[in-house]
Design an enzyme around this catalytic site. Structure first.
Site, short mmCIF file in Angstrom:
data_model
loop_
_atom_site.label_atom_id
_atom_site.label_comp_id
_atom_site.label_asym_id
_atom_site.label_seq_id
_atom_site.Cartn_x
_atom_site.Cartn_y
_atom_site.Cartn_z
N GLU A 195 10.39 1.19 10.24
CA GLU A 195 11.35 2.30 10.16
C GLU A 195 10.54 3.57 10.40
O GLU A 195 9.72 3.96 9.57
CB GLU A 195 12.06 2.34 8.81
CG GLU A 195 13.39 3.08 8.84
CD GLU A 195 13.37 4.40 8.08
OE1 GLU A 195 14.40 5.08 8.06
OE2 GLU A 195 12.33 4.74 7.50
N CYS A 233 12.54 11.28 7.47
CA CYS A 233 12.70 10.83 8.86
C CYS A 233 14.14 10.99 9.32
O CYS A 233 14.39 11.13 10.52
CB CYS A 233 12.25 9.39 9.00
SG CYS A 233 13.05 8.23 7.89
N GLY A 246 3.33 3.62 13.38
CA GLY A 246 3.96 2.36 13.72
C GLY A 246 3.34 1.74 14.96
O GLY A 246 3.13 0.52 15.04
N GLU A 263 8.92 15.95 16.13
CA GLU A 263 9.37 15.75 14.75
C GLU A 263 8.56 16.68 13.86
O GLU A 263 7.36 16.46 13.63
CB GLU A 263 9.19 14.30 14.32
CG GLU A 263 9.74 14.04 12.93
CD GLU A 263 9.54 12.61 12.46
OE1 GLU A 263 10.38 12.12 11.69
OE2 GLU A 263 8.54 11.99 12.86
N LYS A 278 0.84 -1.19 0.00
CA LYS A 278 0.00 0.00 0.00
C LYS A 278 0.88 1.24 0.00
O LYS A 278 1.53 1.55 1.00
CB LYS A 278 -0.92 0.06 1.23
CG LYS A 278 -1.92 1.23 1.15
CD LYS A 278 -2.57 1.55 2.48
CE LYS A 278 -1.76 2.53 3.28
NZ LYS A 278 -1.70 3.89 2.65
N GLY A 295 7.24 4.99 8.16
CA GLY A 295 6.35 6.11 8.40
C GLY A 295 6.56 6.67 9.79
O GLY A 295 7.62 6.51 10.40
N SER A 296 5.54 7.31 10.32
CA SER A 296 5.66 7.98 11.61
C SER A 296 5.64 6.97 12.75
O SER A 296 5.12 5.85 12.63
CB SER A 296 4.52 8.98 11.79
OG SER A 296 3.29 8.29 12.00
N THR A 297 6.17 7.40 13.90
CA THR A 297 6.15 6.55 15.08
C THR A 297 4.72 6.27 15.53
O THR A 297 4.39 5.15 15.94
CB THR A 297 6.95 7.21 16.22
OG1 THR A 297 8.33 7.28 15.82
CG2 THR A 297 6.84 6.44 17.51
#
Length: 487
Positions: free
Chosen positions: A259, A293, A241, A390, A183, A236-238
């Site tokens: 990641e 990132c 995740g 971030e 995706k 992607g973002s934390t």
């Protein structure tokens, strides 16, 4: 090759790519071009049934093609053909991606697409060079560690480097003998679809790559929670995740590679080559307008050289040439959306209200598109929102130190540990600090990845689990089996 183009003339492959077919689907999500703010298409959203169709297609393709058990060199050869085709079709790929993303078309040709082809070749060569191992056991037995592919891998990629991130996921998974349901971001899906079409043209069996479009809450959850998805890979973002981990936990147990976000420091000591440091630091935050990132967003500099280094960085920040991503002359990217630009501006304003000094930038650019001025903030403390959050934009904070221990304390972030930069001519200091910095990657007297694909990437703390790139990415797409034979 004429790189500049009219975005309204590009035919878009809108739909889900399943097997070897582009499946028509109505657009449910408005898509806006970040370079001019124009709504130009609708992105369909794959529901659980469409995701299941893609997964079953992948399973059948694995069974029919025997991809996971063919002579490994056969996988190598066909993946290399795919990389060759990616290079030949670079202009089409670049235009599809530049149209909807933040990546200038010239940067895509010179960087992203060429590197993606290299990475696929790198992983292709892993297929027949990384294998099982004999291990020492007692003299009356034979011990082996065998490995085999997982089966169907689910992959989710972000919007900031669409073609590169697709290559990160597809290359090692296919080389290791798996099929993939991927995706891409709903904001930047087209280059991923075209990559999959090129794969079929290159001879990769149809159905081994399936692309489903949609958002995270619907399509992403359907992928990560599908019982026949054996492993998940996400960039992607934390926060996203964490949501993926939770969804997997609710529906079962499976391995994952994540990641995630970063708030990476760059330490500059007084003995560093300041010209070289300034160039690397500026590039790290100007590239893709800081939407990476790994962006080196926290500058930590020895107090005696703070002023000249800041002046050199400001010169480079003011020299950038902003423009639409479809103009070959553009060097500086737009922000992905109006919402994200407003978020960036809000964090900058909050930092200034909290006592930060804005040395340059700090404003929304006038004109079409979602552009933001390169920004340098000084006099920020560890509690400033510009330091803790971030930002994912062209915002660099600057703090100073007197002693090495102070520099390390400032560098340590409570949440993130993705990357770090270090500038010094003192080899002993460099080696000492690389061991002390809490980051999955440390760059010394440079900042940013090279084209040495053997080096893995991944973070400490909440910046991720596992590694992309390198041998580690290949092995992450295979499961191991211990075998002990009595002789």
């Amino acid at each position: 090759m004429t790189l500049s183009f009219d975005p309204d003339t590009i035919a878009l492959p809108i739909g889900h790519f399943i097997g070897d077919t582009l499946v028509d689907a109505n657009g449910a999500l408005d898509m806006c071009r970040p370079s001019d703010g124009k709504t130009y298409a609708g992105c369909p959203v794959a529901n659980e049934d469409m995701v299941d169709r893609a997964v079953q297609t992948a399973k059948q393709a694995l069974k029919t093609s025997k991809w996971g058990s063919v002579r490994p060199r056969e996988r190598t050869i066909v993946l290399q053909r795919w990389a060759d085709l990616i290079e030949r079709e670079a202009e089409t790929l670049a235009k599809l991606e530049a149209l909807s993303s933040t990546r200038p078309v010239g940067h895509l040709i010179a960087g992203d697409i060429a590197v993606t082809a290299e990475q696929i070749r790198f992983f292709a060569e892993m297929a027949d060079k990384e294998g099982d191992a004999l291990v020492p056991t007692d003299g009356d037995s034979l011990g082996m560690i065998m490995s085999e592919p997982y089966g169907v891998v689910g992959a989710i990629t972000p919007w900031n480097f669409p073609v590169s991130m697709a290559g990160w996921k597809l290359g090692p998974a296919l080389a290791a003998g798996n099929a993939v349901v991927l995706k891409p971001s709903e904001m930047t899906p087209f280059s991923s679809i075209y990559l999959a079409q090129l794969a079929v043209r290159a001879g990769i069996p149809a159905g081994l790559i399936n692309i489903v479009l949609g958002d995270g809450p619907v399509t992403g959850n359907a992928i990560t929670g599908h019982p026949d998805i054996a492993k998940v890979s996400f960039t992607g973002s934390t926060g996203a995740g964490q949501a993926i981990m939770g969804n997997i936990a609710r529906t079962g147990v499976k391995p994952m590679t994540l990641e995630l976000g970063g708030k990476s420091p760059q330490l500059v000591f007084a003995d560093a080559d300041l010209d070289k440091a300034a160039a690397a630091i500026a590039q790290s935050i100007l590239s893709n307008a800081g939407q990476a990132c790994v962006a080196g967003s926290r500058l930590i500099v020895e107090r005696s050289v703070m002023e000249p280094l800041a002046e050199a960085i400001i010169v480079k920040m003011k020299a950038v040439k902003a423009g639409p991503t479809w103009d070959a002359a553009t060097q500086y990217s737009p922000i992905i959306s109006q919402r994200q630009r407003e978020r960036i501006d809000g964090i900058v304003k909050a930092a200034i209200d909290a006592g930060a000094e804005c040395l340059t930038g700090g404003d929304i650019m006038e004109g079409d598109g979602y552009f933001y001025t390169p920004t340098l903030l000084s006099h920020v403390d560890q509690h400033s929102p510009a330091v803790t959050q971030e930002i994912f934009g062209p915002v660099l904070t600057m703090q100073s130190f007197e002693h090495e221990d102070e520099a390390l304390a400032l560098a340590d972030h409570p949440t993130y540990g993705l990357c770090a930069g270090l500038f010094t001519r003192d080899l002993s200091r460099a080696l000492h600090l690389t061991r002390s910095l809490q980051a999955g990657t440390v760059w010394v007297n440079r900042y940013g990845r090279s084209r040495d694909h053997i080096l893995p990437t991944g973070g400490y703390k909440q910046s991720g689990i596992g590694k992309d790139l390198g041998r580690e990415a290949y092995h992450a797409n295979r499961k191991s089996k211990s075998v002990l034979i009595s002789l």
